[in-house]
Design a protein around this motif. Sequence first.
Motif, short mmCIF file in Angstrom:
data_model
loop_
_atom_site.label_atom_id
_atom_site.label_comp_id
_atom_site.label_asym_id
_atom_site.label_seq_id
_atom_site.Cartn_x
_atom_site.Cartn_y
_atom_site.Cartn_z
N ARG A 1 7.05 18.10 -14.32
CA ARG A 1 7.67 17.82 -15.61
C ARG A 1 7.40 16.37 -15.99
NH1 ARG A 1 11.54 18.90 -12.12
NH2 ARG A 1 12.15 20.79 -13.21
N HIS A 2 7.55 16.08 -17.26
CA HIS A 2 7.35 14.73 -17.77
C HIS A 2 8.54 13.84 -17.42
CE1 HIS A 2 6.53 11.50 -20.61
NE2 HIS A 2 7.78 11.62 -21.02
N VAL A 3 8.22 12.60 -17.03
CA VAL A 3 9.25 11.59 -16.77
C VAL A 3 8.80 10.30 -17.44
CG1 VAL A 3 10.53 10.28 -15.03
CG2 VAL A 3 9.84 12.64 -14.54
N HIS A 4 9.70 9.68 -18.20
CA HIS A 4 9.37 8.40 -18.81
C HIS A 4 10.43 7.37 -18.48
CE1 HIS A 4 11.84 10.42 -22.01
NE2 HIS A 4 12.45 9.25 -21.97
N ASP A 5 10.05 6.10 -18.62
CA ASP A 5 10.99 5.03 -18.33
C ASP A 5 11.85 4.74 -19.55
OD1 ASP A 5 9.42 3.64 -20.08
OD2 ASP A 5 8.59 2.27 -18.59
N ALA A 6 12.68 3.69 -19.47
CA ALA A 6 13.60 3.36 -20.55
C ALA A 6 12.87 3.02 -21.84
CB ALA A 6 14.51 2.21 -20.13
N GLY A 7 11.64 2.53 -21.73
CA GLY A 7 10.87 2.19 -22.91
C GLY A 7 10.06 3.33 -23.48
N GLY A 8 10.14 4.51 -22.84
CA GLY A 8 9.40 5.67 -23.32
C GLY A 8 8.02 5.82 -22.74
N ASP A 9 7.63 4.92 -21.84
CA ASP A 9 6.30 5.00 -21.24
C ASP A 9 6.29 6.03 -20.11
OD1 ASP A 9 4.93 3.04 -22.79
OD2 ASP A 9 6.08 1.51 -21.73
N PRO A 10 5.20 6.80 -19.98
CA PRO A 10 5.17 7.87 -18.99
C PRO A 10 5.04 7.36 -17.56
CG PRO A 10 3.05 7.69 -20.07
CD PRO A 10 3.95 6.74 -20.78
N MET A 11 5.85 7.91 -16.69
CA MET A 11 5.74 7.63 -15.26
C MET A 11 5.18 8.84 -14.53
SD MET A 11 9.26 5.52 -14.62
CE MET A 11 8.71 4.96 -13.02
N VAL A 12 5.50 10.04 -15.02
CA VAL A 12 4.92 11.28 -14.51
C VAL A 12 4.51 12.11 -15.72
CG1 VAL A 12 5.26 13.36 -13.12
CG2 VAL A 12 6.40 11.23 -12.45
N ILE A 13 3.30 12.66 -15.67
CA ILE A 13 2.79 13.48 -16.76
C ILE A 13 2.95 14.96 -16.40
CG2 ILE A 13 0.73 14.10 -18.10
CD1 ILE A 13 1.73 11.35 -18.74
N ASP A 14 3.41 15.73 -17.35
CA ASP A 14 3.53 17.18 -17.16
C ASP A 14 2.16 17.77 -16.84
OD1 ASP A 14 3.76 20.08 -17.81
OD2 ASP A 14 5.76 19.51 -18.47
N TRP A 15 2.10 18.64 -15.84
CA TRP A 15 0.84 19.23 -15.40
C TRP A 15 0.14 20.02 -16.50
CZ3 TRP A 15 0.02 24.58 -15.33
CH2 TRP A 15 1.17 25.36 -15.55
N ARG A 16 0.89 20.39 -17.54
CA ARG A 16 0.34 21.20 -18.62
C ARG A 16 -0.31 20.37 -19.72
NH1 ARG A 16 6.02 24.32 -19.23
NH2 ARG A 16 6.68 22.15 -18.98
N ALA A 17 -0.07 19.08 -19.71
CA ALA A 17 -0.63 18.21 -20.75
C ALA A 17 -2.15 18.16 -20.64
CB ALA A 17 -0.04 16.81 -20.61
N PRO A 18 -2.86 18.03 -21.78
CA PRO A 18 -4.33 17.96 -21.72
C PRO A 18 -4.85 16.87 -20.81
CG PRO A 18 -3.61 18.32 -23.98
CD PRO A 18 -2.35 18.09 -23.17
N VAL A 19 -4.15 15.73 -20.73
CA VAL A 19 -4.62 14.64 -19.89
C VAL A 19 -4.56 14.99 -18.41
CG1 VAL A 19 -2.43 13.43 -19.52
CG2 VAL A 19 -4.55 12.11 -19.76
N SER A 20 -3.81 16.03 -18.05
CA SER A 20 -3.70 16.46 -16.66
C SER A 20 -4.79 17.44 -16.25
CB SER A 20 -2.33 17.12 -16.41
OG SER A 20 -1.27 16.26 -16.74
N GLN A 21 -5.49 17.99 -17.21
CA GLN A 21 -6.45 19.06 -16.92
C GLN A 21 -7.51 18.68 -15.89
OE1 GLN A 21 -8.08 20.81 -20.44
NE2 GLN A 21 -9.48 22.15 -19.35
#
Length: 708
Positions: free
Chosen positions: A121-141
């Motif tokens: 699943r997606h996880v972001h920090d307090a500023g909205g920046d990604p720390m973990v990308i959802d496996w389904r996102a295109p950038v994860s392919q």
Amino acid sequence: MSTRAHDPLAEPLDDPLARERAHLAASRSALRAMREDVEALDIRDVTANWVNAEVLARQIDDRIKALADLSDTPLFFGRLDYLHAPGADRTEGAEESKRREAPSRPGQRWETSGRFYIGRRHVHDAGGDPMVIDWRAPVSQPFYRASKKDPMGIGLRRRFGYTGGDLTAYEDEHLSDPADPSVAPATSKLLQQEIERPRVGPMRDIVATIQPEQDEIVRAGLGGTLCVQGGPGTGKTAVGLHRVAYLLYAHRERLARTGTLVIGPNRSFLHYIEQVLPALGELTVQQATVDDLVAHVEVRGTDDAAAATVKGDARMAEVLRRALYSHVTMPTEPVVVVRGSRRWRVPAYELEELVGQLLERDIRYGAAREALPQRIAHAVLVQMERAGEAPDDRVQDAVARSSAVKAAVKAIWPAVDPAKLVLRLLTEADFLAEHAAGLLDEDEQKTILWAKPVRSVKSAKWSAADAVLIDEAADLIQRTHSLGHVVLDEAQDLSPMQYRAVGRRCTTGSATVLGDLAQGTTPWATRSWAEALAHLGKPEGVVEELTAGFRVPTDVITYASRLLPHIAPGLTPVASVRENPGFFEVRAAGSTHDVVAACEELLRNEGSAGLIAADARVPALAEALAAAGITYLAPGEETTLDTRLTLVPASLAKGLEYDYVVLDEPQAVVDGEPDERTGLRRLYVALTRAVSGLIVTHAAPLPAQLTE
């Protein structure tokens, strides 16, 4: 490729594993903060009424559940280091991922602009920046598809190994190094370990081990129907479930409106797979069996194989259509509507034209019946206008509701109850013969006729096949609601009429059909996927084949594949890609005590165990296990508790998997089916449930096909 494992104690900050652990800890903290933000939401002043408040509260509760941090489930399982930061994706369904996939801020302490951690699943920090990308996102392919031949812009792919919830190892693949791209990289040790990890409890997700050919199916578009032919251990069920998760991610709003459904062969199977989608953060997908879909009546009876086969034949759809429309009677008398001092007459020939027009439109029986009063009323209004009156829509509605029009509609186009229609076909020989003429021969008609008369729908002992017929009749009368996407697993066992029942649930949507022609164990089992897709109403569906086996060990699948020439000669045998050949033995057993001893032997290993036997032998084996003091479960009851042995009737083994299996009396499994071909297919299923080891015990001679 390099693999490094470490002691989970404190390590220097400049150690790569220590940095990855620090990122894991920071990500867990960020996830906790995301959950706390949702929990802190105050909706008391933002909803107009209590209904909206209830809906919003439920959505918030679902969001909190989706953000749960499971301590024994890795928050991320991989990392991608892009050579250049990827651009924003603009494809359909990527709206939600645009913000999530943006590169982190320059100077952020745990990421560089081209580094992405891939997780469930997606996880972001307090500023909205990604720390973990959802496996389904295109950038994860690229995590699933990149290779040295096609690195997809990736410099480094890193896989992580976990013990429980602790990050204990990592493994690197340098995809864009100067090495010869024609040379395949070494087998991933962590990938092999994850695939071969002991199975205890319900089915788990495969999100960390999805292979390129599987990923292509998972990420296929929503618009078309996809049929996946896959032998034992190829992961077709997991692929289908992950496809649901992907489609919900890429087309969230559309599928939220239209709905998604997973259909399995039985309740035990659905219980076995029910935790996969929640583990991926999807909590709203409904699961059902075909019997659940067609539950218009209580099923209390059974059919023999011959009757069930005829009732499941697609020809029955035309028999039902003929029987239903036989209730439409062409009018012979006019309709006379009295309004005040005037009498308005619609002659019989004009009524006949109206009825003929509705029949030609080929709309649902019930919809046509609802339209007929308005058609008659409109004919009356035309006469009123010719006479100089100026009637409006209210007058037309009043005429349509008049007693004369109602009586005419009742006589011409009467209401029909679908269950009563089917009951009449199954109990009245003349009625069946009239509407089955040219479709079913006399023997087939006799096969499905009930031997005893039945007084009412409620007193009838309906079978599962009867319920499907009633569902067909109900759809002829009133259109069945269509969903956005349906996943149909173990589809090879469905009858043509069952395919039609499923197809009605996705007429305006798409489907993912999963199955294996070699595992068809019903007398009406699917002969080809083209035929199945036609019955489903999706003849344009694309068929994909999975041939790489990730679950069944090489020695086991090689032994089971001896049956393929006899049960599905056109299929490609599964090729196991597991490095561990597994444990396999065929041994003579003089009594049930020897079978119990084999179970005790396998239970000394880590993981789950299954004792699979012909249904008729299950009671004797249950008694022998109890006498030996061995506790066991029934299929669908598997948990992570101490009881690791499941006693499985062969009829329920399909779709299940266990680390170790004892298969009792193969010939009894074959003999338990109506014919040898079906029996051999049932045996093929039973032989391929083991993940790490299989012991085949027998007192009777083995089937000849296994000794060839």
